[in-house]
Scaffold this motif. Sequence first.
Motif, PDB file in Angstrom:
ATOM      1  N   GLU A   1       1.021  -1.314  -0.112  1.00  0.00           N
ATOM      2  CA  GLU A   1       0.082   0.042   0.026  1.00  0.00           C
ATOM      3  C   GLU A   1       0.883   1.217   0.044  1.00  0.00           C
ATOM      4  OE1 GLU A   1      -3.687   2.142   2.756  1.00  0.00           O
ATOM      5  OE2 GLU A   1      -2.758  -0.018   3.279  1.00  0.00           O
ATOM      6  N   ILE A   2       0.642   2.140  -0.686  1.00  0.00           N
ATOM      7  CA  ILE A   2       1.207   3.469  -0.653  1.00  0.00           C
ATOM      8  C   ILE A   2       0.205   4.810  -1.113  1.00  0.00           C
ATOM      9  CG2 ILE A   2       1.627   3.291  -3.272  1.00  0.00           C
ATOM     10  CD1 ILE A   2       4.393   4.671  -2.758  1.00  0.00           C
ATOM     11  N   GLU A   3       0.751   5.868  -0.417  1.00  0.00           N
ATOM     12  CA  GLU A   3      -0.077   7.135  -0.299  1.00  0.00           C
ATOM     13  C   GLU A   3       1.003   8.183  -0.607  1.00  0.00           C
ATOM     14  OE1 GLU A   3      -3.067   9.941   1.832  1.00  0.00           O
ATOM     15  OE2 GLU A   3      -2.939   7.820   2.799  1.00  0.00           O
ATOM     16  N   VAL A   4       0.733   9.030  -1.636  1.00  0.00           N
ATOM     17  CA  VAL A   4       1.549  10.075  -2.053  1.00  0.00           C
ATOM     18  C   VAL A   4       0.806  11.342  -1.904  1.00  0.00           C
ATOM     19  CG1 VAL A   4       3.135  10.918  -3.802  1.00  0.00           C
ATOM     20  CG2 VAL A   4       2.960   8.544  -3.340  1.00  0.00           C
ATOM     21  N   ASN A   5       1.410  12.297  -1.418  1.00  0.00           N
ATOM     22  CA  ASN A   5       0.845  13.702  -1.284  1.00  0.00           C
ATOM     23  C   ASN A   5       2.060  14.799  -1.789  1.00  0.00           C
ATOM     24  OD1 ASN A   5      -2.234  13.228  -0.466  1.00  0.00           O
ATOM     25  ND2 ASN A   5      -0.745  12.162   1.118  1.00  0.00           N
TER      26      ASN A   5
ATOM     27  N   ASN B   1      -0.214  20.820  -4.807  1.00  0.00           N
ATOM     28  CA  ASN B   1      -1.685  20.407  -5.434  1.00  0.00           C
ATOM     29  C   ASN B   1      -1.559  18.903  -5.806  1.00  0.00           C
ATOM     30  OD1 ASN B   1      -2.524  22.798  -4.912  1.00  0.00           O
ATOM     31  ND2 ASN B   1      -2.296  23.601  -6.798  1.00  0.00           N
ATOM     32  N   GLY B   2      -0.939  18.083  -5.110  1.00  0.00           N
ATOM     33  CA  GLY B   2      -0.911  16.538  -5.546  1.00  0.00           C
ATOM     34  C   GLY B   2      -0.174  16.155  -6.714  1.00  0.00           C
ATOM     35  N   LYS B   3       0.706  17.167  -7.271  1.00  0.00           N
ATOM     36  CA  LYS B   3       1.246  16.921  -8.738  1.00  0.00           C
ATOM     37  C   LYS B   3       2.742  17.335  -8.645  1.00  0.00           C
ATOM     38  CE  LYS B   3      -3.014  17.600 -11.426  1.00  0.00           C
ATOM     39  NZ  LYS B   3      -3.470  18.098 -12.424  1.00  0.00           N
ATOM     40  N   ILE B   4       3.552  16.828  -9.348  1.00  0.00           N
ATOM     41  CA  ILE B   4       4.981  17.409  -9.675  1.00  0.00           C
ATOM     42  C   ILE B   4       4.911  17.612 -11.051  1.00  0.00           C
ATOM     43  CG2 ILE B   4       7.435  16.402  -9.477  1.00  0.00           C
ATOM     44  CD1 ILE B   4       6.732  14.460  -7.511  1.00  0.00           C
ATOM     45  N   THR B   5       5.300  18.908 -11.389  1.00  0.00           N
ATOM     46  CA  THR B   5       5.297  19.394 -12.715  1.00  0.00           C
ATOM     47  C   THR B   5       6.882  19.817 -13.091  1.00  0.00           C
ATOM     48  OG1 THR B   5       3.284  20.452 -12.251  1.00  0.00           O
ATOM     49  CG2 THR B   5       4.387  21.099 -14.149  1.00  0.00           C
ATOM     50  N   LEU B   6       7.331  19.189 -14.278  1.00  0.00           N
ATOM     51  CA  LEU B   6       8.463  19.462 -14.910  1.00  0.00           C
ATOM     52  C   LEU B   6       8.529  20.285 -16.271  1.00  0.00           C
ATOM     53  CD1 LEU B   6       9.874  15.904 -14.721  1.00  0.00           C
ATOM     54  CD2 LEU B   6       9.912  17.532 -12.856  1.00  0.00           C
ATOM     55  N   ASP B   7       9.004  21.399 -16.008  1.00  0.00           N
ATOM     56  CA  ASP B   7       8.912  22.312 -17.286  1.00  0.00           C
ATOM     57  C   ASP B   7      10.289  22.596 -17.950  1.00  0.00           C
ATOM     58  OD1 ASP B   7       6.387  23.455 -16.800  1.00  0.00           O
ATOM     59  OD2 ASP B   7       6.893  24.532 -14.970  1.00  0.00           O
ATOM     60  N   TYR B   8      10.012  22.013 -19.361  1.00  0.00           N
ATOM     61  CA  TYR B   8      11.605  22.244 -20.208  1.00  0.00           C
ATOM     62  C   TYR B   8      11.116  23.070 -21.374  1.00  0.00           C
ATOM     63  CZ  TYR B   8      12.199  17.221 -18.706  1.00  0.00           C
ATOM     64  OH  TYR B   8      12.396  16.322 -17.814  1.00  0.00           O
ATOM     65  N   ASN B   9      12.538  23.634 -21.956  1.00  0.00           N
ATOM     66  CA  ASN B   9      12.478  24.663 -22.790  1.00  0.00           C
ATOM     67  C   ASN B   9      13.505  24.539 -23.907  1.00  0.00           C
ATOM     68  OD1 ASN B   9       9.989  26.730 -22.535  1.00  0.00           O
ATOM     69  ND2 ASN B   9      10.880  26.654 -20.518  1.00  0.00           N
ATOM     70  N   ALA B  10      13.378  24.814 -25.041  1.00  0.00           N
ATOM     71  CA  ALA B  10      14.647  24.757 -26.116  1.00  0.00           C
ATOM     72  C   ALA B  10      14.489  26.315 -26.709  1.00  0.00           C
ATOM     73  CB  ALA B  10      14.163  23.993 -26.995  1.00  0.00           C
ATOM     74  N   THR B  11      15.656  26.960 -26.751  1.00  0.00           N
ATOM     75  CA  THR B  11      15.769  28.246 -27.224  1.00  0.00           C
ATOM     76  C   THR B  11      15.835  28.162 -28.779  1.00  0.00           C
ATOM     77  OG1 THR B  11      18.142  28.179 -27.341  1.00  0.00           O
ATOM     78  CG2 THR B  11      17.303  29.086 -25.646  1.00  0.00           C
ATOM     79  N   GLN B  12      15.012  29.290 -29.567  1.00  0.00           N
ATOM     80  CA  GLN B  12      14.700  29.184 -30.750  1.00  0.00           C
ATOM     81  C   GLN B  12      16.079  28.856 -31.619  1.00  0.00           C
ATOM     82  OE1 GLN B  12      13.401  33.265 -31.900  1.00  0.00           O
ATOM     83  NE2 GLN B  12      15.409  33.910 -32.211  1.00  0.00           N
ATOM     84  N   ARG B  13      15.826  28.145 -32.605  1.00  0.00           N
ATOM     85  CA  ARG B  13      16.924  27.864 -33.513  1.00  0.00           C
ATOM     86  C   ARG B  13      16.752  28.418 -34.957  1.00  0.00           C
ATOM     87  NH1 ARG B  13      17.459  21.795 -34.787  1.00  0.00           N
ATOM     88  NH2 ARG B  13      18.205  21.723 -32.724  1.00  0.00           N
ATOM     89  N   ILE B  14      17.520  29.457 -35.464  1.00  0.00           N
ATOM     90  CA  ILE B  14      17.446  30.053 -36.806  1.00  0.00           C
ATOM     91  C   ILE B  14      18.695  29.660 -37.455  1.00  0.00           C
ATOM     92  CG2 ILE B  14      17.056  32.189 -37.955  1.00  0.00           C
ATOM     93  CD1 ILE B  14      15.058  31.739 -36.324  1.00  0.00           C
ATOM     94  N   LYS B  15      18.227  28.968 -38.828  1.00  0.00           N
ATOM     95  CA  LYS B  15      19.390  28.391 -39.763  1.00  0.00           C
ATOM     96  C   LYS B  15      20.021  29.749 -40.232  1.00  0.00           C
ATOM     97  CE  LYS B  15      20.210  24.840 -43.409  1.00  0.00           C
ATOM     98  NZ  LYS B  15      19.424  24.002 -44.122  1.00  0.00           N
ATOM     99  N   LYS B  16      21.592  29.556 -40.120  1.00  0.00           N
ATOM    100  CA  LYS B  16      22.211  30.643 -40.811  1.00  0.00           C
ATOM    101  C   LYS B  16      22.759  30.483 -42.274  1.00  0.00           C
ATOM    102  CE  LYS B  16      23.660  32.394 -36.208  1.00  0.00           C
ATOM    103  NZ  LYS B  16      24.593  32.934 -35.528  1.00  0.00           N
TER     104      LYS B  16
END
Length: 218
Positions: free
Chosen positions: A117-121, A203-218
Amino acid sequence: QNNKKNLPQDWSPEWDNWWRDILVSQWPSAKNIIINSKLDETEKLLKITIFAEKVPLEELVVSEMKISIESPKPNTDLSIFYNWPIFDEHLGISMQLVVDAETIEGTVLERFRDVEEIEVNSYQSLTTVQAYGKLGERKLEVETDVHLMLEEDFIRVVVHRFLLNGFDLTWLTKLFKNHPIPPLKFPKFPFLDLELKNVNQQNGKITLDYNATQRIKK
């Protein structure tokens, strides 16, 4: 069959369907995989959005995955070769992974048969775990409070409280540099060149936020 498919030079619904087929084959247990591309008539920019539930990643099952890609220009040849979209240019990519308590509980019960049995908060900055199980014939009760701290190469699990059958063993966890719980290796999502920027627990959740910077072809 996917590798042999012809795709247009610019992103279009054909690309949406092609990528969705790949995700369905890679994540057969995932739910509600949706990919949409929409043109912003005001700014004349294309935006791709991806949504999926119950996505199986290396360390856990993600309750929800959301990805947004701004104004992408795909490389058709490389995408077909790697069977995954490769972008020559884009104006930014963001991804959010949400793991709720119910999904964590289900994943632990499925993978660790000794846990009965397991409970996560999750609250603001701490996640509390209460677990009951067996070690041989001995009954065990574990209660712990942990905080997820973003490091350069991983997410460190910092133990604030660790009780075993009512005995406070928090002091014991401080003797180990990395703590008794392995760190989560989610700092990067290489398929889209994404890096983890923030970890939030509430609020009962783990949130992971990721980002990639813009890529402009030269």
